[in-house]
Each structure stands twice: as structure tokens, then as C-alpha cells.
Design a protein around this motif. Structure first.
Motif, PDB file in Angstrom:
ATOM      1  N   ARG A 119       0.635  -1.361  -0.189  1.00  0.00           N
ATOM      2  CA  ARG A 119      -0.198   0.451   0.042  1.00  0.00           C
ATOM      3  C   ARG A 119       0.926   0.892  -0.473  1.00  0.00           C
ATOM      4  NH1 ARG A 119      -3.386  -3.213   3.176  1.00  0.00           N
ATOM      5  NH2 ARG A 119      -2.301  -2.745   4.833  1.00  0.00           N
ATOM      6  N   GLU A 120       1.769   1.216   1.420  1.00  0.00           N
ATOM      7  CA  GLU A 120       2.308   2.365   1.205  1.00  0.00           C
ATOM      8  C   GLU A 120       3.317   2.629  -0.153  1.00  0.00           C
ATOM      9  OE1 GLU A 120       5.753   4.521   4.272  1.00  0.00           O
ATOM     10  OE2 GLU A 120       4.149   2.684   5.383  1.00  0.00           O
ATOM     11  N   SER A 121       3.586   1.903  -0.519  1.00  0.00           N
ATOM     12  CA  SER A 121       4.654   1.733  -2.000  1.00  0.00           C
ATOM     13  C   SER A 121       4.091   2.258  -3.531  1.00  0.00           C
ATOM     14  CB  SER A 121       5.443   0.308  -2.309  1.00  0.00           C
ATOM     15  OG  SER A 121       6.075  -0.189  -1.422  1.00  0.00           O
ATOM     16  N   VAL A 122       2.513   1.580  -3.811  1.00  0.00           N
ATOM     17  CA  VAL A 122       1.384   2.106  -3.980  1.00  0.00           C
ATOM     18  C   VAL A 122       1.667   3.492  -4.275  1.00  0.00           C
ATOM     19  CG1 VAL A 122      -0.612   1.688  -5.236  1.00  0.00           C
ATOM     20  CG2 VAL A 122       0.631  -0.230  -4.631  1.00  0.00           C
ATOM     21  N   SER A 123       1.198   3.706  -3.182  1.00  0.00           N
ATOM     22  CA  SER A 123       1.006   5.064  -2.900  1.00  0.00           C
ATOM     23  C   SER A 123       2.030   6.384  -2.914  1.00  0.00           C
ATOM     24  CB  SER A 123       0.375   6.020  -1.519  1.00  0.00           C
ATOM     25  OG  SER A 123       0.344   6.802  -1.210  1.00  0.00           O
ATOM     26  N   MET A 124       3.121   5.819  -3.128  1.00  0.00           N
ATOM     27  CA  MET A 124       4.380   6.710  -3.167  1.00  0.00           C
ATOM     28  C   MET A 124       5.113   6.398  -4.299  1.00  0.00           C
ATOM     29  SD  MET A 124       8.694   6.337  -2.120  1.00  0.00           S
ATOM     30  CE  MET A 124       8.698   5.072  -3.753  1.00  0.00           C
TER      31      MET A 124
END
Length: 194
Positions: free
Chosen positions: A59-64
Motif C-alpha cells: 500500500r505504501e509503495s503504491v502510494s509513493m
């Protein structure tokens, strides 16, 4: 051993950046926590000091990655002498973007995988999708207004993602280039017809 203030956040950021690149380049399921942590010089056990699960990292990687891709496109549009939509289409369907999926658009790299992720991860992807649609809409000619602006931006984004994905999937470099060229022509024709 004591670390400087902010060390944990810097380490977390390093993990997210590495994962973001690897997920887009290799696919989410192809990237294991052990190999990812080894890449950033940490152990698997250290992973859980930063994330509750691999899905949390996804989730965090996709957002970034979505934010970074949007910023890169916006910068290219702003630096171009072309009309905004033309600059965006040319940047998105460029050989550079095609040849570096780990640094590119999340949608072109991971849309098929996102369909099988948990709802929370899909929501992060959805937020990123909406953000990209807004960017595309902001580049369209002033004559495209109201609901038509958003629907054209959505149609363009789907066309761009499809063209880029197909250009990456084929083995023949000449065919890949042709897909990019025809994708650009089709996207520009969509705008011209509006």
C-alpha cells in the motif's frame, strides 16, 4: 547501539523506495520480503519493525510510486513547449517510460495485480488513479469542459496504460515501437475529436 534521530524513518523510506521500484519492475508476488530486505542491507526480522505485513508495504509503495510518477509527468508537461496534453501523451508513451517500468506508472505495471489485492490496497490504487486522471484533465484544451473533461481524461488514461502495457509485453522491438507510435496517434485523435 543508538541511532540518530530519524534513522527509523529513513530506513522505512529506503525500504518503501526499493519495494516500489521492485514491485513495478518484477510484480508484487515475485518480490519476497527476504530478498527485498537483503537489497537494502537489512534482515527479514527488521522488516517487522517497520511494517505489519507485506501488504502494508505494498500500500505504501503504491502510494509513493503514484505520487512520484505524477510529479515526473507534471514536470515534463510544465517544461514542454507543446500543448499540455501532447506533452503528457508523448512522455507517457515514450521508449524511456516503456523501458523502465520500475520507475514508471503504477497502473501500467500493476493494474492486473491490483485487481486481486485486498480492498485497502485497491483503495490506495484507486486514489492514485483519480490523481492521474486529474493531472490528465488539467492538460486538456480549455474547450473541453464539465463531465466531458473527466470522461476524456479517463478514456485517455485507459488508452495510455493499454498502449504502454502492450508495448512492454511484445518481444519484437519494432512492434513495440509501433504500438507506442499508434498509441500516441490514437490518444491525440481522442483529444482532437473532443
Amino acid at each position: 547501539m543508538r541511532y540518530e534521530k530519524g534513522h527509523k524513518e529513513q530506513t522505512r523510506q529506503k525500504i518503501v523506495e526499493a519495494a516500489s521500484q521492485r514491485f513495478r519492475a518484477d510484480g508484487i508476488d515475485a518480490v519476497g520480503v527476504v530478498s527485498l530486505m537483503g537489497e537494502v542491507g537489512l534482515t527479514q526480522g527488521g522488516f517487522y519493525n517497520h511494517f505489519d505485513s507485506k501488504e502494508d508495504l505494498v500500500r505504501e509503495s503504491v502510494s509513493m510510486a503514484t505520487s512520484a510518477a505524477k510529479e515526473r509527468l507534471a514536470t515534463k508537461v510544465a517544461a514542454s513547449r507543446s500543448e499540455g496534453h501532447r506533452a503528457l501523451i508523448n512522455a507517457y508513451l515514450s521508449p524511456e517510460h516503456r523501458d523502465h517500468p520500475g520507475a514508471g506508472c503504477v497502473a501500467a505495471a500493476l493494474a492486473a495485480e491490483m485487481a486481486r489485492r485486498p480492498a485497502g490496497t485497491r483503495q490506495v490504487f484507486t486514489d492514485g488513479y483519480e490523481s492521474m486522471v486529474e493531472l490528465i484533465a488539467s492538460t486538456l484544451p480549455a474547450g473541453v469542459r464539465g463531465k466531458r473533461r473527466r470522461s476524456l481524461a479517463m478514456t485517455l488514461f485507459a488508452s495510455l496504460v493499454g498502449s504502454l502495457s502492450l508495448s512492454r509485453a511484445v518481444v519484437d522491438p519494432t512492434l513495440s515501437d509501433e504500438i507506442l507510435t499508434l498509441g500516441k496517434q490514437a490518444a491525440l485523435a481522442l483529444v482532437d475529436a473532443s
